[in-house]
Design a protein around this motif. Structure first.
Motif, PDB file in Angstrom:
ATOM      1  N   LYS A  11      13.841  -1.522   6.378  1.00  0.00           N
ATOM      2  CA  LYS A  11      14.080  -0.109   6.029  1.00  0.00           C
ATOM      3  C   LYS A  11      12.851   0.492   5.360  1.00  0.00           C
ATOM      4  O   LYS A  11      12.460   1.628   5.643  1.00  0.00           O
ATOM      5  CB  LYS A  11      15.270   0.009   5.067  1.00  0.00           C
ATOM      6  CG  LYS A  11      16.598   0.092   5.794  1.00  0.00           C
ATOM      7  CD  LYS A  11      17.747   0.325   4.800  1.00  0.00           C
ATOM      8  CE  LYS A  11      19.009  -0.359   5.304  1.00  0.00           C
ATOM      9  NZ  LYS A  11      19.734  -1.129   4.292  1.00  0.00           N
ATOM     10  N   ILE A  12      12.266  -0.245   4.445  1.00  0.00           N
ATOM     11  CA  ILE A  12      11.104   0.274   3.713  1.00  0.00           C
ATOM     12  C   ILE A  12       9.928   0.518   4.665  1.00  0.00           C
ATOM     13  O   ILE A  12       9.247   1.536   4.578  1.00  0.00           O
ATOM     14  CB  ILE A  12      10.710  -0.692   2.565  1.00  0.00           C
ATOM     15  CG1 ILE A  12      11.854  -0.753   1.539  1.00  0.00           C
ATOM     16  CG2 ILE A  12       9.416  -0.236   1.898  1.00  0.00           C
ATOM     17  CD1 ILE A  12      11.660  -1.776   0.437  1.00  0.00           C
ATOM     18  N   ILE A  13       9.741  -0.414   5.594  1.00  0.00           N
ATOM     19  CA  ILE A  13       8.643  -0.257   6.554  1.00  0.00           C
ATOM     20  C   ILE A  13       8.792   1.036   7.358  1.00  0.00           C
ATOM     21  O   ILE A  13       7.813   1.685   7.698  1.00  0.00           O
ATOM     22  CB  ILE A  13       8.599  -1.479   7.519  1.00  0.00           C
ATOM     23  CG1 ILE A  13       8.129  -2.719   6.758  1.00  0.00           C
ATOM     24  CG2 ILE A  13       7.701  -1.211   8.725  1.00  0.00           C
ATOM     25  CD1 ILE A  13       8.204  -4.017   7.563  1.00  0.00           C
ATOM     26  N   ILE A  47       5.528   6.234   2.620  1.00  0.00           N
ATOM     27  CA  ILE A  47       4.892   5.129   1.899  1.00  0.00           C
ATOM     28  C   ILE A  47       4.218   4.183   2.883  1.00  0.00           C
ATOM     29  O   ILE A  47       4.627   4.068   4.032  1.00  0.00           O
ATOM     30  CB  ILE A  47       5.882   4.328   1.019  1.00  0.00           C
ATOM     31  CG1 ILE A  47       6.988   3.722   1.869  1.00  0.00           C
ATOM     32  CG2 ILE A  47       6.461   5.155  -0.080  1.00  0.00           C
ATOM     33  CD1 ILE A  47       7.940   2.911   1.037  1.00  0.00           C
ATOM     34  N   LEU A  48       3.185   3.548   2.409  1.00  0.00           N
ATOM     35  CA  LEU A  48       2.404   2.657   3.248  1.00  0.00           C
ATOM     36  C   LEU A  48       2.325   1.292   2.562  1.00  0.00           C
ATOM     37  O   LEU A  48       1.685   1.141   1.524  1.00  0.00           O
ATOM     38  CB  LEU A  48       0.998   3.237   3.408  1.00  0.00           C
ATOM     39  CG  LEU A  48       0.098   2.497   4.379  1.00  0.00           C
ATOM     40  CD1 LEU A  48       0.633   2.641   5.799  1.00  0.00           C
ATOM     41  CD2 LEU A  48      -1.319   3.031   4.282  1.00  0.00           C
ATOM     42  N   ILE A  49       2.982   0.316   3.154  1.00  0.00           N
ATOM     43  CA  ILE A  49       2.951  -1.033   2.568  1.00  0.00           C
ATOM     44  C   ILE A  49       1.575  -1.652   2.800  1.00  0.00           C
ATOM     45  O   ILE A  49       1.028  -1.557   3.895  1.00  0.00           O
ATOM     46  CB  ILE A  49       4.016  -1.929   3.217  1.00  0.00           C
ATOM     47  CG1 ILE A  49       5.414  -1.375   2.935  1.00  0.00           C
ATOM     48  CG2 ILE A  49       3.895  -3.376   2.721  1.00  0.00           C
ATOM     49  CD1 ILE A  49       6.543  -2.207   3.522  1.00  0.00           C
ATOM     50  N   LEU A  60       6.223 -12.931   6.292  1.00  0.00           N
ATOM     51  CA  LEU A  60       6.350 -11.513   6.640  1.00  0.00           C
ATOM     52  C   LEU A  60       5.379 -11.127   7.755  1.00  0.00           C
ATOM     53  O   LEU A  60       5.697 -10.287   8.600  1.00  0.00           O
ATOM     54  CB  LEU A  60       6.110 -10.640   5.402  1.00  0.00           C
ATOM     55  CG  LEU A  60       7.197 -10.720   4.329  1.00  0.00           C
ATOM     56  CD1 LEU A  60       6.794  -9.902   3.102  1.00  0.00           C
ATOM     57  CD2 LEU A  60       8.545 -10.243   4.862  1.00  0.00           C
ATOM     58  N   ILE A  61       4.210 -11.748   7.754  1.00  0.00           N
ATOM     59  CA  ILE A  61       3.239 -11.466   8.820  1.00  0.00           C
ATOM     60  C   ILE A  61       3.845 -11.864  10.170  1.00  0.00           C
ATOM     61  O   ILE A  61       3.692 -11.158  11.168  1.00  0.00           O
ATOM     62  CB  ILE A  61       1.897 -12.199   8.569  1.00  0.00           C
ATOM     63  CG1 ILE A  61       1.190 -11.600   7.344  1.00  0.00           C
ATOM     64  CG2 ILE A  61       0.988 -12.127   9.798  1.00  0.00           C
ATOM     65  CD1 ILE A  61      -0.024 -12.388   6.859  1.00  0.00           C
ATOM     66  N   LYS A  92       3.013  -5.914  12.685  1.00  0.00           N
ATOM     67  CA  LYS A  92       2.313  -4.619  12.733  1.00  0.00           C
ATOM     68  C   LYS A  92       2.111  -4.019  11.348  1.00  0.00           C
ATOM     69  O   LYS A  92       1.369  -3.062  11.179  1.00  0.00           O
ATOM     70  CB  LYS A  92       3.096  -3.628  13.604  1.00  0.00           C
ATOM     71  CG  LYS A  92       3.033  -3.988  15.070  1.00  0.00           C
ATOM     72  CD  LYS A  92       3.524  -2.833  15.930  1.00  0.00           C
ATOM     73  CE  LYS A  92       4.023  -3.350  17.270  1.00  0.00           C
ATOM     74  NZ  LYS A  92       5.478  -3.105  17.435  1.00  0.00           N
ATOM     75  N   THR A  93       2.783  -4.579  10.357  1.00  0.00           N
ATOM     76  CA  THR A  93       2.642  -4.068   8.989  1.00  0.00           C
ATOM     77  C   THR A  93       1.473  -4.771   8.300  1.00  0.00           C
ATOM     78  O   THR A  93       1.179  -5.929   8.575  1.00  0.00           O
ATOM     79  CB  THR A  93       3.955  -4.323   8.215  1.00  0.00           C
ATOM     80  OG1 THR A  93       5.020  -3.685   8.921  1.00  0.00           O
ATOM     81  CG2 THR A  93       3.905  -3.768   6.800  1.00  0.00           C
ATOM     82  N   ASP A  94       0.811  -4.027   7.412  1.00  0.00           N
ATOM     83  CA  ASP A  94      -0.335  -4.584   6.684  1.00  0.00           C
ATOM     84  C   ASP A  94       0.168  -5.330   5.448  1.00  0.00           C
ATOM     85  O   ASP A  94       0.724  -4.730   4.535  1.00  0.00           O
ATOM     86  CB  ASP A  94      -1.245  -3.407   6.280  1.00  0.00           C
ATOM     87  CG  ASP A  94      -2.404  -3.856   5.402  1.00  0.00           C
ATOM     88  OD1 ASP A  94      -2.636  -5.083   5.296  1.00  0.00           O
ATOM     89  OD2 ASP A  94      -3.076  -2.978   4.837  1.00  0.00           O
TER      90      ASP A  94
END
Ligand SMILES: *Cc1c(COP(=O)(O)O)cnc(C)c1O
Length: 246
Positions: A163-165, A170-172, A202-203, A208-210
């Motif tokens: 959800k946060i992503i 916001i940018l994680i 998590l990676i 695709k998230t940093d």
């Protein structure tokens, strides 16, 4: 820590220098470079005069724990350029607007509710706020953060992180943790290792998230943190001396 009083710009500069040397040594031992580690000087509870001295001594990233306290200092130091204000303390959701408006970086995002509010307020003012997800690695009740102390329970925090992503304001950019206090910082090492493993997890889940930032390590344990992959350390007392309260 032998910090001379009264605190002077020279004393602070020497302390920063010593911390840099220790980061450098710790990094080299594991084949890393000091350039991979950002030093956040934690100025919480210190008066604005001290913060001004810290800036003069070379501090570029300042860490504050209480939303208003940081904003007050930031306002009084608005003549200073090139400074980044980092929120490292627990954020009540009613402070989300203030954080979105005034801080450059948030280390302590610890709930979907807060993420939603930060995202909404950021969008309102046309910005995207960079954040780290705070993780409770030790299981200590006094700690905030996503509960990740049981490795076989990691799956259960995935829906919240998903959800946060998805939030556009916001940018994680990674993870943050605070190890329990130990007299010997070496004892915090397993906590840092576990956060690193969670990062790898998590990676794999969200490629695709940093996730590259790892904010871990404080005055007593930053050398172990650097060896375990910290990209940001948050150091107060080793630079500015003991606090009256925290
Ligand atoms: C106070 C604080 C620090 C700095 O602790 P020191 O022991 O002064 O280095 C780092 N991170 C967080 C979240 C803090 O609250």
């Amino acid at each position: 820590m032998d910090i001379g009083f009264p605190l002077t710009v020279d004393a602070i500069r020497n302390n920063i220098q010593r911390v840099h040397e220790n980061i450098d040594k710790a990094a080299r031992r594991v084949g890393r470079s000091i350039d991979e580690v950002k030093l956040v000087v934690v100025t919480k509870t210190h008066p604005v005069e001290t913060v001004r001295m810290a800036i003069e001594a070379g501090a570029k990233y300042l860490g504050e724990n209480y939303a208003e306290e940081g904003v007050e200092k930031k306002t009084l130091l608005s003549d200073q350029t090139g400074i980044e204000w980092h929120m490292i303390g627990h954020i009540q959701s009613r402070k989300a607007r203030m954080i979105a408006e005034h801080y450059d970086f948030v280390h302590s995002l610890d709930s979907v509710k807060l993420a939603n509010r930060l995202s909404n307020f950021s969008i309102e003012i046309n910005r995207t706020i960079p954040v780290l997800l705070e993780c409770n690695v030790s299981g200590e009740e006094s700690k905030f953060g996503f509960p990740i102390w049981e490795e076989n329970g990691w799956e259960s925090v995935i829906p919240e992180i998903e959800k946060i992503i998805s939030l556009p304001g916001i940018l994680i950019s990674g993870l943050m943790t605070m190890a329990p206090y130990f007299d010997d910082g070496e004892l915090a090492r397993p906590i840092f290792k576990k956060l690193k493993r969670f990062q790898a997890y998590l990676i794999r889940k969200f490629p695709k998230t940093d996730w590259h930032e790892l904010s871990m390590g404080m005055s007593g344990d930053y050398e172990a943190a650097v060896q375990e992959g910290a990209t940001i350390i948050r150091v107060g007392q080793a630079i500015l001396g003991y606090r009256k309260y925290c």
